[in-house]
Motif scaffolding. Structure first.
Motif, PDB file in Angstrom:
ATOM      1  N   LYS A   1     -84.409 -65.541  30.407  1.00 28.85           N
ATOM      2  CA  LYS A   1     -83.592 -65.621  31.618  1.00 28.85           C
ATOM      3  C   LYS A   1     -84.128 -66.628  32.619  1.00 28.85           C
ATOM      4  O   LYS A   1     -83.364 -67.214  33.395  1.00 28.85           O
ATOM      5  CB  LYS A   1     -83.498 -64.238  32.266  1.00 28.85           C
ATOM      6  N   ASP A   2     -85.439 -66.859  32.620  1.00 28.43           N
ATOM      7  CA  ASP A   2     -86.028 -67.796  33.579  1.00 28.43           C
ATOM      8  C   ASP A   2     -85.765 -69.260  33.210  1.00 28.43           C
ATOM      9  O   ASP A   2     -86.097 -70.148  33.993  1.00 28.43           O
ATOM     10  CB  ASP A   2     -87.534 -67.563  33.678  1.00 28.43           C
TER      11      ASP A   2
ATOM     12  N   LYS B   1     -90.775 -72.399  31.458  1.00 26.74           N
ATOM     13  CA  LYS B   1     -90.320 -71.316  30.599  1.00 26.74           C
ATOM     14  C   LYS B   1     -89.401 -71.857  29.506  1.00 26.74           C
ATOM     15  O   LYS B   1     -88.532 -72.687  29.754  1.00 26.74           O
ATOM     16  CB  LYS B   1     -89.556 -70.269  31.418  1.00 26.74           C
TER      17      LYS B   1
ATOM     18  N   PRO C   1     -78.460 -69.074  33.180  1.00 29.61           N
ATOM     19  CA  PRO C   1     -79.684 -68.555  32.555  1.00 29.61           C
ATOM     20  C   PRO C   1     -79.522 -68.427  31.044  1.00 29.61           C
ATOM     21  O   PRO C   1     -78.455 -68.063  30.547  1.00 29.61           O
ATOM     22  CB  PRO C   1     -79.872 -67.178  33.208  1.00 29.61           C
TER      23      PRO C   1
ATOM     24  N   GLU D   1     -88.268 -60.046  29.480  1.00 30.19           N
ATOM     25  CA  GLU D   1     -87.138 -59.632  30.313  1.00 30.19           C
ATOM     26  C   GLU D   1     -85.938 -59.269  29.453  1.00 30.19           C
ATOM     27  O   GLU D   1     -85.224 -58.300  29.746  1.00 30.19           O
ATOM     28  CB  GLU D   1     -86.780 -60.739  31.297  1.00 30.19           C
TER      29      GLU D   1
END
Length: 817
Positions: free
Chosen positions: A515-516, A180, A510, A362
């Motif tokens: 966020k990932d 990610k 994060p 997200e």
């Protein structure tokens, strides 16, 4: 005394009840008090409560009291509100526009400056340590994203629209990576820029040598080496041109099963076998052309930047020759001859892409984003705001960039690192920072100062970085955007540092937009542990650490705010005798009382008198010699302190005696009065009154501490009152000169808000807790304040109304805070 205290509490309780009653239920009068009296009582109550909070901190947590006042006395902007208003309404700075014109003309590139606010800070301050050979530097490096316009990202279903003579020369599609926050760029088919003559490598591996060690015995030397800046190697063999060299591409053959055309799908098996039998080996492979991030970075730093781009960006030959680089970033220092300040820059090559919704889904629809509900006004607050025409929608309409930097593991080896590009969000960062409050921005700048003072000199680019501080601050603002009081910011910063220390302990931070993606994932543990150790030391003894760090922040001009005298303050904090600190004469050693005798013989009496005088002189000489020795020791200690600066291990007294309390508070009172005088010139009347209010609170605390201080504090309160009158008069004159006729107060209008502020100036009701709503950038409201719940100015009644209309029905009831 107890009775007086009880009566105050009773009075406070009654006032509090009257203040928070519903307007529909409020009676016309309250024991003979009219609305104007309620406003005055409300100000008195707030002053009483604020003074009690400060006094409680002074008695129970000396470090918090000192830290709150120290941070109040530090400035980074002349007028934060003016800077924010200016930057919020322009998509780019004038310098950025001018530079983009130059680059588009000469280099087929453009640039983005994400640190526009930091650039404003660098105009006012420099960073310089107390070391003898230290030099004046900018607080942080200025980031410059240089965007290559030869590469255009298109969606997967788009058909190339450009001919070979058009620009951009290369159209690419985004291919997701396994990690990610990273993607790959593949050229679209039938693009004329694809190189025809090429040897394909089916077993492609990146060029920075793969490790032959297993994960079990792998140390952090490889990733540390990648993060260590190295001198640029000027490539004289590669010719500068308008197209990318072959080293920027990687051709890979991907195995595939050949398919017949759609019109042949219904043919029988025999015909399919004939079709397969006539195929060549090449028909079972598909060629994919990747933009190689490693080759692109080498070409950018060794050819473009070294030959022409560096000069186009404004760097001289010496700065270009001494520049260093790591994957995705070039470090370049330049001396500003006019100011004699070394300014550091980070040149970041990039490719512009549309906002990556698939990577930031997200962030856009974050379910646990806190929403603060003010029950008193019925207003909701959120940061960043969501919904139509919100901050989130504004950010989604911005572009992101891809930086030539692949994912590097702490252990093991990523064979696709040379094909991966890191996603960055420079425009979104600038947008969010321009919507921070003054307290939040000051907190972030102080964290940068602590980082620069204690951590960066040791860990360099390997450990905690400014990008981590930014992301952490975004999370802190989102978690609680409202609770950032200007007058207690030291306490808040300690909370922020505690949260950062916990992230270091857990080894996870994060990314705010993705966020990932864990920003700490590829940082060696030993560097995270070092940063955590420093933060724990700061939390255990914050005042010396903050004083040492903030002493490195120097104002660039005498026309800026007056600097806090940290030496005087630190000497007062570490002094062992508060009484001597206030009156140095008390520390002088007195002569001992010599025993005198009476003799009948006059000659003997004369000898005795001469003996006493001689002995007194010997004692005086000894005392003088001892004082000179002590003074010499103090000078030596001062010189040592100048070299070693502040003793970070020296503990601060948990309780201060009344004389030390007086000496320290007087330092703050004088400083806040000077800031208020300067605020009326550089900033706003609200800010000037805010500092005068804090000085008044401190003077009141000293008055209540001892009767011996009442007279002196009375003199300071007279000075504060005179300054308040001057600021208010200046504000009224300014308003009168700009407005011929005051506008009629109308709800939900700018003129109404101005009249409210003007009323606060006249009544002196500027409150510490309402500072963010007065002179700094306020919170982002999700829904407007209901008109019925707004704080309205009490209506002025005529004398006839007061005499004859006491029992008349009131049409409007309004309450002031």
């Amino acid at each position: 005394m107890m009775g007086s205290d009880c009566s105050k509490r009773s009075s406070q309780k009654n006032i509090s009840q009257r203040e928070f009653m519903s307007p529909n239920m409020a009676p016309r009068s309250y024991g003979g008090l009219n609305d104007g009296d309620i406003r005055v009582q409300s100000v008195v109550r707030d002053d009483f409560m604020a003074t009690n909070v400060i006094k409680m901190e002074l008695e129970e947590n000396v470090q918090a009291f000192l830290l709150n006042n120290i941070i109040m006395g530090v400035h980074f902007f002349p007028d934060h509100k003016e800077v924010i208003n200016r930057l919020q309404h322009v998509p780019s700075t004038p310098e950025e526009k001018e530079m983009s014109k130059t680059l588009l003309k000469d280099e087929t590139m453009e640039c983005t400056y994400p640190d526009a606010i930091l650039e404003e800070v660098n105009k006012n301050i420099i960073f310089r340590t107390m070391d003898e050979y230290s030099k004046s530097e900018s607080l942080l490096s200025k980031r410059i994203y240089v965007i290559n316009d030869l590469i255009e990202v298109v969606s997967s279903n788009e058909i190339p629209q450009y001919l070979s003579i058009d620009k951009p020369c290369y159209q690419v599609k985004i291919e997701p990576s396994s990690k990610k926050g990273y993607v790959k760029m593949t050229q679209v088919e039938n693009n004329s820029a694809i190189l025809q003559a090429r040897e394909y490598d089916e077993n492609y591996e990146p060029t920075p040598g793969p490790s032959t060690r297993s994960d079990s015995d792998y140390d952090y030397s490889t990733i540390t080496d990648l993060r260590t800046p190295k001198p640029i190697e000027v490539d004289t063999n590669t010719e500068r041109r308008d197209t990318l060299p072959e080293s920027c591409f990687t051709h890979k053959k991907i195995k595939q099963f050949p398919m017949k055309s759609l019109g042949d799908e219904d043919d029988d098996d025999e015909m399919n076998l004939d079709y397969l039998a006539n195929l060549n080996e090449e028909d079972f492979f598909r060629v994919i052309v990747y933009i190689n991030s490693y080759g692109f970075m080498n070409y950018f730093q060794n050819v473009l930047f070294s030959t022409s781009l560096g000069k186009s960006l404004g760097f001289n030959e010496d700065a270009i020759c001494t520049a260093k680089a790591i994957p995705g970033k070039i470090f370049c220092d330049d001396l500003d001859i006019e100011t004699n300040v070394y300014k550091s820059f980070e040149i970041i090559p990039a490719v512009s892409i549309p906002w990556p919704d698939d990577q930031t889904i997200e962030f856009v629809y974050r379910e646990d984003r806190p929403t603060i509900f003010d029950t008193r006004t019925g207003t909701k607050y959120q940061w960043p705001t969501t919904g139509p025409a919100s901050m989130i929608e504004d950010i989604r309409n911005m572009t992101a960039v891809l930086v030539p930097k692949g994912y590097a593991k702490k252990k093991g080896f990523n064979k696709n690192s040379n094909l991966e590009w890191e996603i960055n969000f420079p425009k979104a960062e600038r947008y969010l920072e321009a919507r921070m409050s003054h307290a939040q921005m000051k907190c972030m700048l102080i964290l940068f100062t602590l980082l620069r003072t204690y951590i960066t000199p040791v860990t360099k680019q390997n450990g905690l970085l400014p990008e981590h501080i930014r992301s952490h601050m975004y999370w802190e603002c989102e978690t609680d955007y409202r609770n950032w009081p200007e007058h207690r910011l030291g306490t808040k910063i300690l909370r922020v540092i505690k949260d950062l220390q916990m992230r270091l302990f857990e080894g996870s931070l994060p990314d705010f937009f993705i966020k990932d993606r864990d920003l700490f994932e590829n940082i060696p543990k030993k560097y995270l542990n070092y940063a955590q150790k420093i933060l724990l030391q700061i939390l255990s003894n914050p005042v010396p650490f903050f004083i040492k760090a903030l002493k490195n922040v120097r104002y660039t001009s005498g026309k800026f705010y007056p600097p806090l005298d940290f030496k005087e303050l630190y000497d007062g904090i570490r002094s062992k005798s508060g009484a001597v600190l206030v009156n140095p004469n008390l520390g002088m050693q007195s002569l001992p009382q010599l025993k005198k005798r009476l003799y009948r013989d006059p000659e003997q009496q004369m000898k005795h008198i001469k003996y006493l005088k001689k002995k007194e002189q010997i004692i005086r000489d000894r005392i003088k010699q001892k004082e000179e020795e002590e003074k010499s020791k103090e000078i030596n200690v001062f010189e040592i302190n100048d070299d070693n600066d502040i003793d970070l291990e020296e503990s601060i007294d948990k309780e201060l005696d009344i004389w030390k309390t007086k000496a320290i508070i007087v330092i703050f009172i004088k400083h806040f009065i000077e800031i208020a005088r300067k605020s009326s010139i550089l900033s706003t009347a609200e800010q000037a009154l805010f500092y005068l209010k804090q000085a008044s609170y401190l003077a009141k605390i000293l008055e209540d501490t001892a009767a011996a201080f009442v007279e002196e504090m009375g003199e300071y309160r007279q000075i504060i009152a005179a300054e308040e009158a001057r600021v208010k008069m200046k504000s009224v004159r300014t308003y009168s000169s700009t407005e011929e006729k005051p506008p009629t107060p109308v709800r939900n209008s700018i003129s109404f808000q101005y009249n409210e502020i003007n009323q606060q100036l006249k009544s002196g009701s500027i409150k510490l807790n309402n500072l963010q709503a007065s002179y700094v950038n306020g919170m982002q409201p999700v829904q407007p304040v209901p008109p019925a719940m707004r704080n309205l100015k009490p209506a002025q009644r005529s004398e006839s109304y007061k005499q004859n209309g006491q029992n008349a029905k009131r049409k409007n009831v309004a309450f002031a805070e």
